[in-house]
Design an enzyme around this catalytic site. Structure first.
Site, mmCIF file in Angstrom:
data_model
loop_
_atom_site.group_PDB
_atom_site.id
_atom_site.type_symbol
_atom_site.label_atom_id
_atom_site.label_comp_id
_atom_site.label_asym_id
_atom_site.label_seq_id
_atom_site.Cartn_x
_atom_site.Cartn_y
_atom_site.Cartn_z
ATOM 1 N N VAL A 239 -5.478 -0.968 -15.573
ATOM 2 C CA VAL A 239 -5.432 -1.715 -16.828
ATOM 3 C C VAL A 239 -5.595 -3.194 -16.488
ATOM 4 O O VAL A 239 -4.795 -3.766 -15.743
ATOM 5 C CB VAL A 239 -4.132 -1.438 -17.604
ATOM 6 C CG1 VAL A 239 -4.042 -2.327 -18.843
ATOM 7 C CG2 VAL A 239 -4.073 0.032 -17.998
ATOM 8 N N HIS A 457 14.249 -2.678 -4.950
ATOM 9 C CA HIS A 457 14.792 -2.614 -6.312
ATOM 10 C C HIS A 457 14.741 -4.022 -6.898
ATOM 11 O O HIS A 457 15.684 -4.791 -6.746
ATOM 12 C CB HIS A 457 16.241 -2.121 -6.295
ATOM 13 C CG HIS A 457 16.401 -0.787 -5.630
ATOM 14 N ND1 HIS A 457 17.568 -0.388 -5.032
ATOM 15 C CD2 HIS A 457 15.533 0.240 -5.481
ATOM 16 C CE1 HIS A 457 17.412 0.839 -4.542
ATOM 17 N NE2 HIS A 457 16.190 1.229 -4.791
HETATM 18 P P1 FAD Z 1 6.833 2.436 -10.239
HETATM 19 O O1 FAD Z 1 7.424 3.706 -9.785
HETATM 20 O O2 FAD Z 1 6.656 1.359 -9.243
HETATM 21 O O3 FAD Z 1 5.425 2.775 -10.902
HETATM 22 C C1 FAD Z 1 4.588 1.778 -11.399
HETATM 23 C C2 FAD Z 1 3.155 2.274 -11.364
HETATM 24 O O4 FAD Z 1 2.331 1.372 -12.107
HETATM 25 C C3 FAD Z 1 2.550 2.332 -9.960
HETATM 26 O O5 FAD Z 1 2.134 3.641 -9.675
HETATM 27 C C4 FAD Z 1 1.374 1.380 -10.027
HETATM 28 O O6 FAD Z 1 0.253 1.803 -9.276
HETATM 29 C C5 FAD Z 1 1.059 1.343 -11.503
HETATM 30 N N1 FAD Z 1 0.344 0.134 -11.920
HETATM 31 C C6 FAD Z 1 0.629 -1.153 -11.573
HETATM 32 N N2 FAD Z 1 -0.242 -1.988 -12.185
HETATM 33 C C7 FAD Z 1 -1.085 -1.222 -12.916
HETATM 34 C C8 FAD Z 1 -2.185 -1.514 -13.764
HETATM 35 N N3 FAD Z 1 -2.552 -2.774 -14.037
HETATM 36 N N4 FAD Z 1 -2.866 -0.477 -14.325
HETATM 37 C C9 FAD Z 1 -2.469 0.815 -14.102
HETATM 38 N N5 FAD Z 1 -1.415 1.135 -13.306
HETATM 39 C C10 FAD Z 1 -0.729 0.129 -12.740
HETATM 40 N N6 FAD Z 1 15.418 3.798 -6.746
HETATM 41 C C11 FAD Z 1 16.606 4.385 -6.996
HETATM 42 O O7 FAD Z 1 17.149 4.261 -8.093
HETATM 43 N N7 FAD Z 1 17.213 5.140 -6.044
HETATM 44 C C12 FAD Z 1 16.709 5.292 -4.786
HETATM 45 O O8 FAD Z 1 17.287 5.992 -3.968
HETATM 46 C C13 FAD Z 1 15.471 4.648 -4.493
HETATM 47 N N8 FAD Z 1 14.920 4.743 -3.265
HETATM 48 C C14 FAD Z 1 13.693 4.220 -3.037
HETATM 49 C C15 FAD Z 1 13.100 4.415 -1.781
HETATM 50 C C16 FAD Z 1 11.793 4.003 -1.555
HETATM 51 C C17 FAD Z 1 11.155 4.244 -0.207
HETATM 52 C C18 FAD Z 1 11.059 3.364 -2.598
HETATM 53 C C19 FAD Z 1 9.628 2.942 -2.376
HETATM 54 C C20 FAD Z 1 11.660 3.131 -3.833
HETATM 55 C C21 FAD Z 1 12.978 3.547 -4.067
HETATM 56 N N9 FAD Z 1 13.606 3.356 -5.293
HETATM 57 C C22 FAD Z 1 14.829 3.924 -5.530
HETATM 58 C C23 FAD Z 1 12.974 2.607 -6.384
HETATM 59 C C24 FAD Z 1 12.355 3.541 -7.419
HETATM 60 O O9 FAD Z 1 11.363 4.318 -6.836
HETATM 61 C C25 FAD Z 1 11.865 2.676 -8.559
HETATM 62 O O10 FAD Z 1 12.995 2.096 -9.182
HETATM 63 C C26 FAD Z 1 11.085 3.447 -9.616
HETATM 64 O O11 FAD Z 1 10.000 4.150 -9.063
HETATM 65 C C27 FAD Z 1 10.584 2.481 -10.683
HETATM 66 O O12 FAD Z 1 9.817 3.177 -11.605
HETATM 67 P P2 FAD Z 1 8.683 2.473 -12.463
HETATM 68 O O13 FAD Z 1 8.035 3.569 -13.233
HETATM 69 O O14 FAD Z 1 9.251 1.334 -13.209
HETATM 70 O O15 FAD Z 1 7.678 1.815 -11.420
#
Ligand code: FAD
Length: 533
Positions: A239, A457
């Site tokens: 996007v 985070h």
């Molecule tokens: P995300 O999961 O980051 O997803 C966002 C998505 O948006 C991505 O796939 C990205 O490619 C996409 N995107 C970005 N820009 C665009 C665009 N312009 N157009 C289209 N797509 C786009 N949290 C916990 O609560 N407990 C845990 O134990 C924990 N452990 C973790 C361990 C690791 C190794 C990692 C990497 C993360 C961990 N987290 C944990 C954090 C957790 O994964 C995140 O809080 C969660 O995934 C956030 O969800 P989200 O949907 O907001 O964002």
């Protein structure tokens, strides 16, 4: 008959998925199209790569998620061919550093470990799945407790929460007992040593199938369900811009990263859940620039260590037979190293920290075979104290219209500092981790504070607030101030200082936002069928 409403969701992580599920289950006249910049990794969209048993397949899935650091996939993810990415190194497996040191890299010298994942399922395909509930001042004060508890319970259902994962592990029980001897008397009732709630489904062999965005999507990705017919997920679709006019989002401009074609996708509602840095960046690139956008960045800082469990203390609590039986059971699922997860939660006023203790049979790093604790029969714990960061307007990300990043977006600079406000709690964490380590065994890694950004985070950069006073980006229902139909989601909404893993809280906030979207869509259809209203 009213027209079906179209909701465009940017990002396929747990938060975008929570919006999709909540909206489609509640509104039979809605359709959701989810755009994801990264590739789909697994046959089931958004599954945790930790569930992949084959090590080569797992490594490949992680590599594919690493955006500009994704080897053969680099070009399709937006980094032009031939661009030398100097000093490039990969962050935690499956993620990519924002400041990767090459052309088009963000600038984050004071927050160097900042990282993202670019794949279907987002960071939720790589996460550890710890989902403690926020407590005391970690909660959002302008959402009342009864509603909050219901939202958190709904979020727990969406994530398949297990409050007692590995509770039958004798090793885990022994670890809790040793920690309780050390700290129990100081902790308030209900906030003592316990198991760490995690997201996933326990298996009969004692292992876990870890939750990912697929868990949250549920019926949306099951063939033949009514919701799946109204849901579409487009991977490798970036996007580029939220289109809007007079405080009304009209849709999104998308780029198909396979064909490089750009087009406009009209929508009645746009939800941006593209992580705590790329969501505000997309708003900025779209000319939506509330004063608080990108500001008030927080994370929880982590003081970590690794300890070899003490033979005498452990064997006093577990019989040899129990221990051998547990090891034998675990050997059936060698792909997953995490075996027992314990914690001491945050509580106020006396324990404003949270401790997480992960047991594993091997240390997380190569231990010199001549080290006295190498090959410890009783295994190891990796543990860390989470320390909160108090929000300040000075900490945050700015975007430069004159310098584009590797994707062609206004480039990011992150500025961040720990201050005197955090020092006492950091000192407390160091002192307590020393005590915890001594209670459990022998240190094999000295306790240390991880570099800024290491928690993964990131919070606060699109914080929600009770009033449009310049200190928040979104209203209490996650709508960007000044817009009825532009909604933001993710950890960036969290306005509080906290020590816990934030995904559960962000899913709860998303459920609230999604319910409001459903109400608004229903309201707009009533207006359609009653002309003149
Ligand atoms: P995300 O999961 O980051 O997803 C966002 C998505 O948006 C991505 O796939 C990205 O490619 C996409 N995107 C970005 N820009 C665009 C665009 N312009 N157009 C289209 N797509 C786009 N949290 C916990 O609560 N407990 C845990 O134990 C924990 N452990 C973790 C361990 C690791 C190794 C990692 C990497 C993360 C961990 N987290 C944990 C954090 C957790 O994964 C995140 O809080 C969660 O995934 C956030 O969800 P989200 O949907 O907001 O964002």
């Amino acid at each position: 008959m009213s027209q079906p409403s179209t909701v465009a969701i940017v990002g396929s992580g747990p938060i975008g998925s929570a919006y999709a599920r909540t909206i489609l289950e509640a509104d039979p006249d809605a359709r959701v199209v989810m755009f994801e910049a990264g590739p789909q990794l697994t046959a089931v969209p958004g599954e945790s790569v930790r569930n992949i048993a084959d090590p080569d397949e797992k490594a490949r899935a992680r590599e594919m998620s690493q955006g500009p650091q994704a080897g053969a996939f680099r070009e399709s993810l937006g980094l032009p061919a031939g661009v030398a990415v100097e000093g490039m190194f990969t962050a935690r497996q499956g993620t990519h550093l924002l400041d990767f040191g090459g052309e088009g890299s963000a600038h984050a010298p004071t927050f160097p470990a900042a990282a993202a994942a670019t794949n279907v399922g987002g960071q939720g395909a790589h996460w550890t799945c710890a989902i403690p509930r926020p407590a005391f001042s970690e909660k959002v004060e302008f959402i009342d407790d009864a509603e909050w508890d219901e939202l958190i319970s709904t979020a727990e259902q969406l994530l398949h929460a297990q409050s007692a994962a590995f509770a039958d592990s004798a090793i885990g029980t022994a670890i809790r007992s040793l920690l309780d001897d050390e700290f129990g008397a100081e902790l308030p009732p209900g906030y003592g040593v316990g198991t760490l709630p995690v997201a996933g489904d326990p298996q009969p062999d004692g292992s876990m199938v870890w939750a990912g965005a697929n868990t949250v999507l549920g019926p949306l990705i099951e063939a033949g369900t009514p919701e799946s017919e109204r849901f579409e997920l487009r991977d490798l679709t970036l996007v580029r811009r939220i289109e809007h006019e007079g405080g009304h989002a009209t849709g999104v401009t998308i780029e198909d990263l396979r064909t490089k074609e750009t087009s406009f996708f009209p929508a009645d509602v746009v939800v941006v859940a593209a992580d705590a840095f790329r969501s505000p960046q997309l708003l900025w690139a779209s000319g939506i620039r509330p004063r608080a956008l990108g500001r008030y960045l927080t994370e929880h800082h982590v003081v970590i260590t690794t300890v070899a469990l003490d033979e005498d203390r452990m064997s006093a609590l577990i019989s040899d037979d129990e221990f051998e039986a547990e090891l034998a059971r675990r050997a059936q699922n060698a792909a997953d190293p995490v075996a027992a997860v314990n914690r001491i939660p945050f509580s106020e006023p006396d324990h404003p920290l949270s401790l997480q203790v992960m047991y594993a049979e091997k240390p997380p790093f190569q231990l010199d075979p001549s080290h006295p604790a190498a090959g410890n029969r009783w295994g190891y714990v990796n543990m860390g104290y989470g320390v909160r960061k108090h929000p300040r307007v000075e900490d945050g990300v700015t975007f430069d219209d004159d310098e584009l990043d590797y994707r062609g977006f206004p480039n990011m600079t992150i500025e961040y500092a720990l201050t005197d406000a955090e020092q006492p709690e950091l000192d407390e964490a160091r002192a307590r981790i020393q005590r915890a380590g001594n209670a459990l065994g022998t240190f094999v890694a000295e306790p240390r504070l991880l570099p800024n950004g290491s928690s993964l985070h990131y919070m606060g950069t699109m914080r929600m607030g009770p009033a449009d006073d310049g200190t928040s980006v979104a209203d209490p229902w996650s709508r960007v101030w000044g817009f009825e139909n532009l909604v933001v989601g993710g950890n960036a909404l969290i306005p509080t200082a906290n020590t816990m893993n934030p995904t559960l809280m962000s899913v709860a906030i998303a459920v609230r936002g999604a319910r409001r979207v459903v109400e608004a869509l229903a309201g707009s259809r009533v207006e359609e069928v009653v002309p003149g209203r």
